[in-house]
Structure formats: C-alpha cells, structure tokens
Design a protein around this motif. Structure first.
Motif, mmCIF file in Angstrom:
data_model
loop_
_atom_site.group_PDB
_atom_site.id
_atom_site.type_symbol
_atom_site.label_atom_id
_atom_site.label_comp_id
_atom_site.label_asym_id
_atom_site.label_seq_id
_atom_site.Cartn_x
_atom_site.Cartn_y
_atom_site.Cartn_z
ATOM 1 N N LEU A 22 0.835 -1.202 0.000
ATOM 2 C CA LEU A 22 0.000 0.000 0.000
ATOM 3 C C LEU A 22 0.870 1.253 0.000
ATOM 4 O O LEU A 22 0.610 2.206 -0.747
ATOM 5 C CB LEU A 22 -0.926 0.006 1.217
ATOM 6 N N ARG A 23 1.891 1.260 0.848
ATOM 7 C CA ARG A 23 2.777 2.429 0.934
ATOM 8 C C ARG A 23 3.484 2.671 -0.393
ATOM 9 O O ARG A 23 3.614 3.821 -0.836
ATOM 10 C CB ARG A 23 3.786 2.209 2.049
ATOM 11 N N THR A 24 3.935 1.612 -1.043
ATOM 12 C CA THR A 24 4.619 1.763 -2.324
ATOM 13 C C THR A 24 3.700 2.366 -3.377
ATOM 14 O O THR A 24 4.097 3.265 -4.139
ATOM 15 C CB THR A 24 5.126 0.388 -2.809
ATOM 16 N N SER A 25 2.458 1.927 -3.413
ATOM 17 C CA SER A 25 1.522 2.405 -4.434
ATOM 18 C C SER A 25 1.181 3.875 -4.242
ATOM 19 O O SER A 25 1.204 4.649 -5.204
ATOM 20 C CB SER A 25 0.252 1.554 -4.427
ATOM 21 N N PHE A 26 0.900 4.293 -2.995
ATOM 22 C CA PHE A 26 0.478 5.692 -2.863
ATOM 23 C C PHE A 26 1.670 6.659 -2.897
ATOM 24 O O PHE A 26 1.520 7.804 -3.319
ATOM 25 C CB PHE A 26 -0.426 5.934 -1.645
#
Length: 783
Positions: free
Chosen positions: A89-93
């Motif tokens: 999730l952190r990588t995507s946002f």
C-alpha cells in the motif's frame, strides 16, 4: 456450518490463512470510516481523521478487547502478513504522490518549502534534546541515549504527506497557493525524516554505504527504463485512449521489484518510489493512464485502509501512569515544535499571518515514517520495550487526531481567509500565477483553445507562473422514449454522433493534440472531463471555476468556420450555455471565435510573428481585455497593437503617449474616489499599461478618433485583414462610439463590437470577447 470453517480459521495443526482476516478487517475499516466521515463531514473534518478513528474502534482499545474479536483480528503470525500488505500500500500511494506532484510550483517555491522543513526540524531537534532531561530518568534509559534521541526526533518532526495531501484535497485547498505550499512542505519534511530514518538504521546495523549505492543505482535504473518505456508503449496501440491493463501492470511490477530489493537491504524505499514517480515522463498516454488507473483505487481504498491501520495500531491498555505522562509530553512537544519552527519560518518568509496557525497544525499529523522507525529492530536496546513502543505509536495516533481536528476547526473558523479570492485580471500581476480554464467540446475547439494557451504562456523558456487547464465538455444525450436497438435507429433517431457523444473518439484526438503541443512547447496542460446534461452544464462549469481557482474561463463560440471559410451554427443549446455562464460565472469569461483557417494560429511551431490587436473603447470589460493582453505582450512570437478609440466629441486632452512616464515596473490600479468617473479609471489604467509596455517597445499603440457607430464600423472593416486576432471587451454601457451598431447585431452575448467582428465578411481574424466578472450588484447587460 461451523464459523471457523466459514472463515477458514486455523484448526489444530493446519496452516494459518490470514487473507480472510485481513480482508474482513479492511472491510470493517471502510465501513466504519465511511460512517465516521458522514458524521464528521458537517464539522469540516477531513477523511483521514474518520479513517483513523475507524481503526481505533477496531483496535485493542475498543472492539478488539472483546475475546472473540481479539481472537479473530489479532491472530498469531498475522503481523508479518499485515506488514507486507502495508508495504505494498505504501509503495503504491508514494508512487502516485510522485506522479501528481506539481513540479512547477515546487520549483518556484523550493526556498519556502525547504526553509519551513529545515526550521521545523531544528525546532523539534532542540525540543528533543531538552526533553531528554525528562525522558531519561522517566524511562530509566542508561545506555545508547543517542538512538533514543533520534527516535524521539523523528516522532516529533514527522509529517505524514499522504495524510496532509488527502486532508488538503478534502478541504478543496489543493489548487490554492497555501494548500500547495502545505503539501510541498509535508513532502520535504517526510523526505528529511526518511533520510534520518536511514541514518538510524545504519547506526543500528553498522555500515550501509554499499547498500545506499545499490539504492541509488536501482532507482536511477528504473527512472531511465521508464524514460524509454513511457513513450514507446503508446506507439504499439496508437488508436487506444489508454494503455492496456497488462502494460500498466508491467510498470507496477518493476516498481515493486525495485522497492522489495531496496527494502531487503534494510533501506526504506519510500524516497526511491517517490523519486521514480516524480521523475516519470509527464506528458503522454502512459502518464495519463497511470493517473487514471491508480487514483480511484488508491484514494478510495488504499489510503482509507492504510490510515485505518494506523489507528488499529493504537494500544494503551498496557501503559502505566508514567507512560501516560510520556505520551502527553510527546504530543505537546510535537505541536510545540511545529508551532515554533513553522511560525519562525513564516516570519522570515513573510507569509501572511492568517496562515501562521494552520500551517504548523496540519504539518503536525504523523504517518508511516514514524511507524517504520518504531517497528525497526531495536531488540539490542534494553530501553526499547513493548510498553515504550505502544506509547510512541499511541503518541503518533493522538498527535494526528489532535492536529487534524484543530486544523479543520481553524479552517472553518477562518473560512474567508482560505476561500478563493475573486480578483479580476485588471488587478492581477504578471508575476503571480495565472490559472486559465479552456472549455472544449471536441478536437476542433480544442485546437483553438491550445492556440490561446500557447499565446498566453509566453515565449519558450519564460519563467512566468502559468497553469493552463482544459475541460472536455461531454453533453449527455436526452433519454429516448423508444427502446430501439442501435441498428433500428433511422437518420433522425437521435443517435447521429454515436459513441462520439460520450467523448470517446474526441477524447483520444484531444489527448493527441495536447501531447503534440506539450512535446513542442514543454508546457503541460492539465485535463478535466465534465460529463453532464446540457441543461446543468453551466452550473458545473461555475462550480469548477471555484474549485480550480481559475482567473478566467474561455468558452468556444457556438459557430465554427468550415473548410470553405463559411460559418456553421452548432446549435442554440451551446449558445444558451455560453449565455448562462456569462451570467453566473464567479470569474472573468472569454468567448473565443476561432477562425482556424484564416485567423489566429498556435504561436509555438508557427513560422512567423502573428499580429494581434486589442480594441479599447473604455469600460470594465475593455480594461479586463487589455489586462489579459499583458500576458500576450510577453510572447515574442506575437506583435501586439493597442488601438484606442476616442470620440471626436470629447474635449481635447493630453494624449496617452505624452503622459509622464512613471518609474514603476508593476501594473497597478490607483485607488479611486467614488466621485471620479469611469473615464478617469480607464485613462489611469491605460497610462499604466502604456508606461510599462509601449514605452519599452513591447507593444504598439494607435489612437483612432471616431464620430459614431457607422464610423467605427468603417475603421473595423479597414483593419479587418491586418490582424489574426482581435481582443475586445464585451460591454461598455452607453458608448457614443458604438451607437446604432445594435441595429444589425446577431449575438448580443458578444457585445456590439465583438458581434460585428465575428459576423462580418470583411474580417478574417479570430475574435476573443472578454467579460469581467459580474458582481451581485451588477446587472447583466447584453451591450
């Protein structure tokens, strides 16, 4: 059925299946966050506050204290699965944040953002040092106090950019100057925190020089690969509006591979992923596809779950009295450090006082960088206990909630200070950002709008702040009374345009035109799409001007020029829409009569200099039209001429050209007394324009003395073929120079002069008719 079988819970020695728990937990977070958002939205609270509260409801403090809920949500070995999912999730946002960053604004305001971030870091660092006198005896820290200081420093100075960006968007400040400055500061602070975090890990685990070299090499490799893939992939399917889902997945897989590789060496990948996003090629189908595919799932699903997960980590059940005291002190120091640091920077940068409290408050929200360092491997440190970890996490959550709530109340209490300041172009300086919105129906009107944008943007390499936006208007067709199939419609069956009515093919051609212009001029045009009924379209456009905070809106004329040079009426519905926008728009309006064959052409890529004339008769609309020409005057590919029409019946007065030249580089309007006439206002404005642009040789100036309306028409016919574009104001009241010109006007929404120029066979130039924003006490006059 046994509930354990239904939810795939572990039985006996069976392997643990975390997916069901994780998905049900995410579903609960989304449900509770939506419930809290509906309850808190009337109070002005942003989405992240509601989502963190949803996580707290499910945390060990509330629902997870129930044995059955705790058994389900806090199962053994689930933490590793949650950590990996949190990493994805952190990588995507972070990648999406990099894609959406306003690079031009950040470059212009680099000094401000860097100063605020550095001042905040220094203030929090000093408070962290001072607070060691309290925390060392309070928590019995006897060794490795430097590591504890670094952990405390990041906890205090951390600012979660995803929380800030989402909150600013919910408050509709993401297009304002202060909103974009806040987002830039949050990104600077977060990047600084990640660097400090990397230093902390390096101190704990030993030398990491080789790992950092790998980190930089991997990031650079993917950036270069994207530079090749981004323009190459669209060429494979040039007739498709977006890349295929498989091609989109390729980019995301490469991103995850790089991020996982970096994380495997105990280096945080947030800066790398953000850098890959910010350095991604901005123009073209690839960037547009990634924004379109990632925005909705990340903003509607990923970020709410991630913010909820922050709240889910909240646990204070094991804290004793001294740890509660430490929690309160950390929250107070976090707010105090931001207040001292940010306000000191605001004083140095001369930022208006009305923003002094809001900036440090919203920058006090915490996020994933603080959680990352608290989850680091501190097992070798005797002072790092589970209780201290819970206290630090609780401090992050409480700081975020308190800061978010305070910021929303400050915003609501001083709503007027943050609202869009509706100013006319007449009082708008060219050193300030000009935001324009061009509305188009298809590729034909888009080309004319791009030509206007090209002219207003100035010469290539110009540093003037300019933000062009293009809105694709897609009118929804009326509901059909008959339920006929496609092949059963006759020629009058209302399906003449087919799929083009929904903007599919037209959208592809508009994208191609914008991409071609961006490649040639290096100017990025932000795109917006509006799909609505024609009856309500003017309301949506007016609302968009408020949200996008634009200074002027350009509308296409309801007639267009055919290949043979004649004009064709596109329909009365388009004309009525223009008239409605003229009545209700909260900003200045320009109606562009585009003669794309014989008239104005796009300056970028055009071989010769184009001649533009601004006609000045007097009145607020003519002053607004002349004010718009300040940006045209900065384009070396345009030769601008101001033609002032003066009535022969007026008393002799000193010509504008002989006025005393004032040593002033700014265009300003003197504060005029109520007893002064409109004529004096016109003369004052014209003198300022003359002294700035005409005396320097940038603009030519001509005076024409006329006796009546027919005399004015004769002059307009004489100069009709001398220019490629005429810029003129719409209304000018009871002007003797336009008397009797109404007798043959066809389109009152263009004004008498604009209507003649648009309909006369003697004029081959394009025409831009400008109307200044109408205030509530102004009446709508069709000239």
């Amino acid at each position: 059925m046994d509930p354990k079988l239904l939810f795939c819970l572990p039985q006996g020695d069976e392997l643990f299946n975390p997916l069901n728990t994780m998905f049900i937990q995410m579903a609960c977070i989304l449900v509770f966050s939506q419930l809290f958002y509906l309850l808190l939205k009337p109070c002005g609270q942003a989405g992240p506050v509601a989502q963190i509260l949803a996580g707290i409801v499910l945390s060990p403090v509330l629902l997870s204290r129930i044995p059955k809920v705790k058994e389900f949500f806090l199962q053994k070995n689930a933490a590793a699965y949650y950590s990996f999912f949190s990493f994805v999730l952190r990588t995507s946002f972070m990648f999406l944040i990099g894609l959406e960053v306003d690079l031009h604004f950040m470059k212009r305001n680099f000094k401000k953002a860097a100063t605020i971030a550095f001042s905040s870091l220094v203030a929090c660092g000093l408070l962290s040092l001072a607070s060691l006198l309290i925390f060392i005896p309070l928590f019995h820290i006897k060794e490795d106090r430097f590591t504890f200081f670094l952990v405390l420093l990041i906890t205090l100075c951390n600012a979660a950019s995803p929380v800030v960006l989402r909150s600013i968007a919910d408050w509709k400040l993401n297009t304002s100057e202060i909103g974009r400055l806040t987002m830039s500061c949050a990104l600077f602070i977060e990047i600084t925190n990640v660097v400090i975090y990397t230093v902390v890990i390096a101190i704990i685990s030993g030398s990491m020089i080789g790992d950092l070299v790998l980190f930089i090499f991997a990031t650079g490799a993917l950036v270069l690969l994207n530079r090749f893939l981004a323009p190459w992939l669209p060429k494979r399917n040039p007739k498709e509006k977006y890349l295929s889902k498989a091609e989109t997945l390729v980019f995301f897989i490469f991103l995850l591979i790089i991020a996982i590789t970096i994380e495997s060496y105990d280096v945080n990948s947030a800066v790398s992923v953000f850098a890959i996003g910010i350095l991604f090629p901005r123009q073209g189908k690839t960037h547009r596809t990634l924004i379109q595919r990632l925005s909705y799932p990340i903003y509607e699903f990923v970020l709410p779950v991630y913010f909820g997960y922050i709240g889910f980590r909240f646990s204070i059940t094991a804290l004793t009295q001294r740890y509660y005291l430490g929690l309160v002190i950390i929250v107070i120091l976090s707010l105090a450090g931001k207040l001292i640091g940010v306000i000191s920077a605001c004083i140095y940068l001369k930022i208006p006082k009305k923003y002094w409290l809001f900036l440090p408050t919203i920058l006090s929200v915490k996020g994933h960088v603080g959680l990352l360092i608290l989850d680091a491997n501190f097992t070798e440190k005797k002072w790092w206990t589970t209780t201290i970890h819970d206290m630090m996490v609780a401090a992050l959550v409480v700081s975020t909630l308190v800061s978010g709530v305070l910021a929303s109340f400050l915003l609501k209490a001083r709503e007027k200070d943050f609202a869009h300041q509706k100013t006319s172009l007449e009082s708008h300086d060219t050193n300030e950002e000009l935001r324009v919105l061009s509305c188009v129906y298809g590729v034909r009107t888009a080309r004319g709008s791009i030509s206007l944008i090209s002219a207003l943007s100035g010469s290539r390499g110009a540093s003037k702040p300019f933000t062009p936006l293009l809105m694709h208007l897609v009118p929804l067709p009326k509901k059909r009374k008959s339920e006929l199939l496609y092949h059963e419609h006759d020629e009058d069956g209302g399906n003449v345009n087919g799929d083009d009515e929904f903007g599919t093919n037209e959208g592809l051609e508009i994208n191609d035109s914008i991409d071609s212009f961006a490649k040639d001029s290096k100017i990025l045009i932000q795109q917006v799409k509006l799909v609505t009924q024609m009856l309500n379209m003017h309301e949506e456009i007016c609302n968009a001007t408020e949200d996008l905070r634009v200074s002027i809106v350009f509308l296409p004329f309801h007639k267009h020029q055919r290949i043979d040079g004649k004009t064709t009426n596109d329909g009365e519905t388009f004309r009525q829409m223009n008239r409605n926008v003229l009545r209700h728009a909260p900003c200045s309006i320009g109606i562009f009569v585009d003669r794309n064959i014989t008239g104005f052409q796009q300056p970028h890529g055009f071989d010769s200099v184009q001649h533009v004339a601004a006609l000045f008769f007097g009145g607020p609309d003519d002053r607004e039209a002349l004010a718009l020409c300040k940006w045209l005057a900065n384009n070396t590919l345009i030769h601008l001429t101001i033609i002032q029409f003066i009535s022969e019946d007026s008393e002799a007065e000193t010509p504008i050209g002989n006025a005393t030249t004032r040593d002033n580089n700014e265009v300003f309007i003197e504060v005029l007394g109520r007893d002064q006439t409109e004529h004096e206002t016109d003369r004052s404005f014209l003198e300022e324009f003359y002294n700035r642009f005409v005396t320097t040789g940038q603009v030519a100036f001509i005076e024409k003395r006329v006796s009546s309306g027919p005399h004015t028409l004769t002059i307009l016919r004489e100069i009709g073929e001398m220019y490629s574009l005429f810029v003129v104001g719409k209304s000018r009241g009871d002007c003797p120079m336009t008397v009797r010109m109404k007798d043959w006007e066809e389109c009152p929404e263009l004004g008498t002069v604009g209507d003649f120029l648009a309909s006369s066979l003697d004029v081959n130039a394009s025409v831009l008719v400008v109307q200044r924003q109408r205030h509530s006490h102004d009446s709508f006059i069709d000239d």
